[in-house]
Motif scaffolding. Sequence first.
Motif, PDB file in Angstrom:
ATOM      1  N   LYS A 116       0.693  -1.249   0.000  1.00 36.24           N
ATOM      2  CA  LYS A 116       0.170  -0.129  -0.008  1.00 36.24           C
ATOM      3  C   LYS A 116       0.770   1.218  -0.009  1.00 36.24           C
ATOM      4  CE  LYS A 116      -3.847  -2.254   2.260  1.00 36.24           C
ATOM      5  NZ  LYS A 116      -4.532  -2.538   3.580  1.00 36.24           N
ATOM      6  N   LYS A 117       2.074   1.160   0.641  1.00 39.38           N
ATOM      7  CA  LYS A 117       3.006   2.439   0.732  1.00 39.38           C
ATOM      8  C   LYS A 117       3.453   2.637  -0.408  1.00 39.38           C
ATOM      9  CE  LYS A 117       2.017   3.274   4.812  1.00 39.38           C
ATOM     10  NZ  LYS A 117       0.708   4.646   5.158  1.00 39.38           N
ATOM     11  N   ARG A 118       4.423   1.923  -1.061  1.00 41.33           N
ATOM     12  CA  ARG A 118       5.111   2.005  -2.413  1.00 41.33           C
ATOM     13  C   ARG A 118       5.769   3.240  -2.666  1.00 41.33           C
ATOM     14  NH1 ARG A 118       6.944  -2.449  -4.081  1.00 41.33           N
ATOM     15  NH2 ARG A 118       5.506  -3.952  -4.639  1.00 41.33           N
ATOM     16  N   LYS A 119       6.131   3.970  -1.350  1.00 36.19           N
ATOM     17  CA  LYS A 119       6.954   4.961  -1.462  1.00 36.19           C
ATOM     18  C   LYS A 119       8.348   4.719  -1.354  1.00 36.19           C
ATOM     19  CE  LYS A 119       3.599   7.773   1.017  1.00 36.19           C
ATOM     20  NZ  LYS A 119       3.238   8.889   2.133  1.00 36.19           N
ATOM     21  N   PRO A 120       9.080   5.946  -1.999  1.00 36.52           N
ATOM     22  CA  PRO A 120      10.497   5.580  -2.091  1.00 36.52           C
ATOM     23  C   PRO A 120      11.201   5.350  -0.813  1.00 36.52           C
ATOM     24  CG  PRO A 120       9.938   7.290  -3.495  1.00 36.52           C
ATOM     25  CD  PRO A 120       8.828   7.045  -2.627  1.00 36.52           C
ATOM     26  N   MET A 121      12.298   4.512  -0.666  1.00 34.50           N
ATOM     27  CA  MET A 121      12.909   4.364   0.631  1.00 34.50           C
ATOM     28  C   MET A 121      14.307   3.960   0.283  1.00 34.50           C
ATOM     29  SD  MET A 121      10.226   2.046   2.838  1.00 34.50           S
ATOM     30  CE  MET A 121       8.783   1.794   1.825  1.00 34.50           C
ATOM     31  N   LEU A 122      15.318   4.927   0.739  1.00 34.39           N
ATOM     32  CA  LEU A 122      16.514   4.404   0.355  1.00 34.39           C
ATOM     33  C   LEU A 122      17.099   3.178   0.988  1.00 34.39           C
ATOM     34  CD1 LEU A 122      18.185   7.909   0.522  1.00 34.39           C
ATOM     35  CD2 LEU A 122      17.268   6.812  -1.452  1.00 34.39           C
ATOM     36  N   THR A 123      17.046   2.961   1.985  1.00 30.28           N
ATOM     37  CA  THR A 123      17.525   1.759   2.788  1.00 30.28           C
ATOM     38  C   THR A 123      16.455   1.018   3.551  1.00 30.28           C
ATOM     39  OG1 THR A 123      19.920   2.708   3.051  1.00 30.28           O
ATOM     40  CG2 THR A 123      19.340   0.745   4.287  1.00 30.28           C
ATOM     41  N   ARG A 124      16.336  -0.112   3.421  1.00 28.00           N
ATOM     42  CA  ARG A 124      15.290  -1.003   4.165  1.00 28.00           C
ATOM     43  C   ARG A 124      15.802  -2.264   4.805  1.00 28.00           C
ATOM     44  NH1 ARG A 124      10.837  -1.586  -0.749  1.00 28.00           N
ATOM     45  NH2 ARG A 124      10.838   0.579  -1.511  1.00 28.00           N
ATOM     46  N   PHE A 125      15.396  -2.317   5.939  1.00 24.78           N
ATOM     47  CA  PHE A 125      15.876  -3.470   6.748  1.00 24.78           C
ATOM     48  C   PHE A 125      14.720  -4.351   7.012  1.00 24.78           C
ATOM     49  CE2 PHE A 125      19.077  -0.491   7.489  1.00 24.78           C
ATOM     50  CZ  PHE A 125      20.190  -1.332   7.604  1.00 24.78           C
TER      51      PHE A 125
END
Length: 74
Positions: free
Chosen positions: A27-36
């Motif tokens: 649902k979010k599908r927003k850009p995120m640089l680093t994901r854990f």
Amino acid sequence: HMATVVLLVFSLGDRDSLVELKDWVQKKRKPMLTRFVVGNKEDLGDKRTVDREEAEAFANELSAFYYEVIAKNC
């Protein structure tokens, strides 16, 4: 502002928490640089309902780092 780090946590002993996390990410599908992606309660042993391979596959879909942890009060 865009988040630079996103920590996505679910319980290794609660399959629904992983399913809900997947839904939230979709649902979010927003850009995120680093994901854990973090699987909590690594110490459950045979009470786990989410295996490492499935969780790692989810992290790979997101190009995220995957870790398993134990977050307890000591």
